[in-house]
Design an enzyme around this catalytic site. Structure first.
Site, PDB file in Angstrom:
ATOM      1  N   ASP A   8       3.981  -5.987   3.584  1.00  0.00           N
ATOM      2  CA  ASP A   8       3.689  -4.917   4.549  1.00  0.00           C
ATOM      3  C   ASP A   8       4.612  -5.071   5.758  1.00  0.00           C
ATOM      4  O   ASP A   8       5.370  -6.045   5.848  1.00  0.00           O
ATOM      5  CB  ASP A   8       2.207  -4.985   4.969  1.00  0.00           C
ATOM      6  CG  ASP A   8       1.638  -3.627   5.371  1.00  0.00           C
ATOM      7  OD1 ASP A   8       2.405  -2.761   5.833  1.00  0.00           O
ATOM      8  OD2 ASP A   8       0.414  -3.444   5.222  1.00  0.00           O
ATOM      9  N   HIS A  68       0.826  -1.215   0.000  1.00  0.00           N
ATOM     10  CA  HIS A  68       0.000   0.000   0.000  1.00  0.00           C
ATOM     11  C   HIS A  68       0.854   1.256   0.000  1.00  0.00           C
ATOM     12  O   HIS A  68       1.863   1.342   0.682  1.00  0.00           O
ATOM     13  CB  HIS A  68      -1.037  -0.013   1.121  1.00  0.00           C
ATOM     14  CG  HIS A  68      -0.544   0.077   2.537  1.00  0.00           C
ATOM     15  ND1 HIS A  68      -0.375   1.273   3.191  1.00  0.00           N
ATOM     16  CD2 HIS A  68      -0.225  -0.888   3.444  1.00  0.00           C
ATOM     17  CE1 HIS A  68       0.009   1.041   4.442  1.00  0.00           C
ATOM     18  NE2 HIS A  68       0.127  -0.254   4.618  1.00  0.00           N
ATOM     19  N   GLU A  71      -5.275   1.601   2.381  1.00  0.00           N
ATOM     20  CA  GLU A  71      -5.134   0.422   3.250  1.00  0.00           C
ATOM     21  C   GLU A  71      -5.382   0.800   4.698  1.00  0.00           C
ATOM     22  O   GLU A  71      -6.032   0.069   5.448  1.00  0.00           O
ATOM     23  CB  GLU A  71      -3.728  -0.191   3.103  1.00  0.00           C
ATOM     24  CG  GLU A  71      -3.562  -1.542   3.810  1.00  0.00           C
ATOM     25  CD  GLU A  71      -3.117  -1.444   5.260  1.00  0.00           C
ATOM     26  OE1 GLU A  71      -3.080  -2.481   5.924  1.00  0.00           O
ATOM     27  OE2 GLU A  71      -2.829  -0.328   5.752  1.00  0.00           O
ATOM     28  N   GLU A  72      -4.870   1.960   5.073  1.00  0.00           N
ATOM     29  CA  GLU A  72      -4.908   2.350   6.497  1.00  0.00           C
ATOM     30  C   GLU A  72      -6.315   2.669   6.988  1.00  0.00           C
ATOM     31  O   GLU A  72      -6.541   2.812   8.178  1.00  0.00           O
ATOM     32  CB  GLU A  72      -3.974   3.550   6.750  1.00  0.00           C
ATOM     33  CG  GLU A  72      -2.492   3.253   6.508  1.00  0.00           C
ATOM     34  CD  GLU A  72      -1.869   2.354   7.561  1.00  0.00           C
ATOM     35  OE1 GLU A  72      -2.558   1.979   8.523  1.00  0.00           O
ATOM     36  OE2 GLU A  72      -0.682   2.008   7.413  1.00  0.00           O
ATOM     37  N   ASP A 122       5.649   2.005   6.971  1.00  0.00           N
ATOM     38  CA  ASP A 122       4.324   1.405   6.758  1.00  0.00           C
ATOM     39  C   ASP A 122       3.579   2.261   5.744  1.00  0.00           C
ATOM     40  O   ASP A 122       3.007   3.273   6.114  1.00  0.00           O
ATOM     41  CB  ASP A 122       3.591   1.338   8.097  1.00  0.00           C
ATOM     42  CG  ASP A 122       2.191   0.789   7.989  1.00  0.00           C
ATOM     43  OD1 ASP A 122       1.852   0.223   6.937  1.00  0.00           O
ATOM     44  OD2 ASP A 122       1.431   0.945   8.968  1.00  0.00           O
ATOM     45  N   HIS A 137       3.459   3.144  13.237  1.00  0.00           N
ATOM     46  CA  HIS A 137       2.527   4.286  13.318  1.00  0.00           C
ATOM     47  C   HIS A 137       3.072   5.435  14.154  1.00  0.00           C
ATOM     48  O   HIS A 137       2.303   6.212  14.730  1.00  0.00           O
ATOM     49  CB  HIS A 137       1.121   3.860  13.774  1.00  0.00           C
ATOM     50  CG  HIS A 137       0.358   3.118  12.702  1.00  0.00           C
ATOM     51  ND1 HIS A 137      -0.994   2.913  12.734  1.00  0.00           N
ATOM     52  CD2 HIS A 137       0.787   2.552  11.540  1.00  0.00           C
ATOM     53  CE1 HIS A 137      -1.365   2.239  11.638  1.00  0.00           C
ATOM     54  NE2 HIS A 137      -0.289   2.003  10.916  1.00  0.00           N
TER      55      HIS A 137
HETATM   56 CO    CO Z   1      -0.368   0.834   9.069  1.00  0.00          CO
HETATM   57 ZN    ZN Z   2       0.693  -1.139   6.406  1.00  0.00          ZN
END
Ligand code: CO
Ligand code: ZN
Length: 332
Positions: free
Chosen positions: A218, A63, A195-196, A163, A305
């Protein structure tokens, strides 16, 4: 490799605002695929076809979106209130800088300097003030991503959006590795959107691609930090992780075996991953149409994150070698 990673992890591209990062990736993969297009959701899909028309189809998905925020209110003094796009962690936000599409840099602050209660983004605001001549032009609906440059410390790479830009980097390097091969599989390399906020891009991309096998690329969490809770048998630097299960997917046993065989054939150390919270594009791929055999190759990542997501270059390179080897053998 770092030359591929740096522009990707430093680029702006929160969920739903992937135009810029998609353009950047399209330039980076120019000439590496037989056919490239963008679907209605915004996914960038690059096909490398096998000379064998009856070959099975493998879909890889990384992603391109990153966690971020959307402006929900602008007060008379120009301070912005915001809503999260994806899993922003309130405890990591105050003092962070954010970047808007036009390059405007903002600073996140909390109403109270030392809040005693649980942190809530409803009590946070963003300062984008300048002066009369250089005023900002940020409105309700504008989106921002966290802002931080890449740092390199030995084999450790630290950036704001590993990410999943590190997955995008792995996918691009795999495309380069197999560019001159005649593969026994048709391969759709997908750079997915949103995606998130719930695997939304991969859902439509998988329906359109109609793969026999789907593999997400990922990040995953690690258990190698002080008092890691929950404990987890994945460490940084011990190789890419082959997902067995996460909170929304049980990986297909045949896909796990394909990945283990590829790791062994490529001489890549690997780890087995059970993730108790979180999921990937593979969960969306698995449940498309009448079902797809799905799995995930994970790059171990500390501090997911936050603005300092940390991966190990050896794991990244191992992931590239594993996937390139997997694609060179017919998957069915
Ligand atoms: Co993420
Ligand atoms: Zn991810």
């Amino acid at each position: 490799m770092i030359e591929t990673i740096r522009p990707l992890v430093e680029a702006y591209g929160p969920s739903g605002s992937e135009d810029h990062i998609r353009g950047l990736i399209a330039e980076m993969i120019d000439g590496l695929a037989d056919e490239t297009y963008v679907d209605a959701m915004g996914n960038l899909i690059a096909w490398k076809h096998s000379a064998n028309e009856d070959a099975p189809t493998v879909m890889l998905s990384a992603h391109m979106d990153e966690i971020g925020l959307v402006v929900s209110h602008v007060d008379e003094d120009g301070y912005l209130r915001f809503h999260n796009l994806g899993g922003l962690l309130p405890a990591t936000l105050t003092g962070q800088r954010v970047q808007f599409a036009d390059g405007t840099i903002g600073v996140i602050a909390h109403e109270e300097r030392s809040p005693k209660e649980k942190l809530d983004i409803k009590k946070m605001y963003i300062d984008v003030s300048a002066d009369a001549e250089n005023g900002h032009d940020i409105s309700v609906g504008d989106t921002a991503g966290l802002y931080r440059l890449l740092d390199v410390r030995g084999t450790r790479l630290i950036a704001k959006s590993m990410d999943d830009r590190i997955g995008c980097a792995v996918q691009i390097e795999v495309m380069k590795a197999v560019a001159d091969d005649d593969l026994p599989n048709h391969v759709a390399f997908v750079f997915s959107v949103q995606e998130e906020v719930g695997l939304r891009g991969a859902q439509t991309a998988a329906y359109g691609v109609e793969p026999d096998i789907g593999i997400a690329i990922d990040v995953t969490l690690t258990g190698d930090t002080p008092k890691a809770d929950p404990p987890m048998a994945v460490s940084l630097g011990k190789g890419p992780a082959i997902k067995i299960k996460d909170s929304r997917m049980i990986a297909d046993a045949d896909v796990v075996r394909l990945m283990v065989d590829a790791a062994e054939a490529a001489g890549v150390d690997y780890q087995r991953e059970v993730l108790t919270g979180g999921t990937t594009d593979a969960a969306a791929m698995q449940l498309t149409r009448a079902g797809v055999k799905a799995g995930c190759l994970s790059i171990p990542c500390r501090f997911v994150h936050t603005t300092s997501e940390t991966v190990d270059l050896d794991d990244v390179e191992g992931g590239v070698a594993l996937l390139a080897t997997l694609l060179r053998n017919a998957v069915q």
